[in-house]
Design an enzyme around this catalytic site. Structure first.
Site, PDB file in Angstrom:
ATOM      1  N   ALA A   6       0.821  -1.212   0.000  1.00 12.20           N
ATOM      2  CA  ALA A   6       0.000   0.000   0.000  1.00 12.20           C
ATOM      3  C   ALA A   6       0.855   1.262   0.000  1.00 12.20           C
ATOM      4  CB  ALA A   6      -0.963  -0.016   1.175  1.00 12.20           C
ATOM      5  N   GLY A  36      -2.890  -9.005  -4.856  1.00 10.74           N
ATOM      6  CA  GLY A  36      -3.670  -8.164  -5.762  1.00 10.74           C
ATOM      7  C   GLY A  36      -4.390  -7.027  -5.062  1.00 10.74           C
ATOM      8  N   HIS A  38      -2.896  -5.493  -1.739  1.00  6.17           N
ATOM      9  CA  HIS A  38      -1.859  -4.681  -1.114  1.00  6.17           C
ATOM     10  C   HIS A  38      -0.849  -4.153  -2.124  1.00  6.17           C
ATOM     11  CE1 HIS A  38      -3.467  -6.816   2.364  1.00  6.17           C
ATOM     12  NE2 HIS A  38      -3.009  -5.810   3.078  1.00  6.17           N
ATOM     13  N   ASP A  60      -0.987 -11.283   5.010  1.00  8.30           N
ATOM     14  CA  ASP A  60      -1.633 -10.579   6.113  1.00  8.30           C
ATOM     15  C   ASP A  60      -2.570 -11.513   6.870  1.00  8.30           C
ATOM     16  OD1 ASP A  60      -3.756 -10.812   4.392  1.00  8.30           O
ATOM     17  OD2 ASP A  60      -4.236  -8.695   4.332  1.00  8.30           O
TER      18      ASP A  60
END
Length: 71
Positions: A6, A36, A38, A60
């Site tokens: 991000a 797809g 982050h 995550d």
């Protein structure tokens, strides 16, 4: 280790972390969440193409909206 997640877009005057991976004077390891969400798939391709041997895949721990839960 650098973490790619991000982050702001790659810019020609400030390539950020992805640009650092192409620097032959440095040899960082970097973690990237390849889901797809982050990180965009093209960012993953650029990072992996720049430094394959430093790539560490990270999760995550959450299911993507298109994945089914088993069990």
């Amino acid at each position: 280790m650098l973490t790619i997640s991000a982050m702001p877009p790659i810019h020609h005057r400030d390539p950020g972390v992805i640009g650092l991976l192409g620097d032959p004077a440095r040899s960082p390891y970097y973690g990237i969440i390849v889901d797809g969400l982050h990180s965009h798939p093209n960012t993953v391709r650029i990072a992996y193409g720049a430094k394959k041997d430093g790539c560490i895949l990270v999760t995550d721990g959450k299911l993507h909206h298109s994945m089914r839960r088993y069990g």
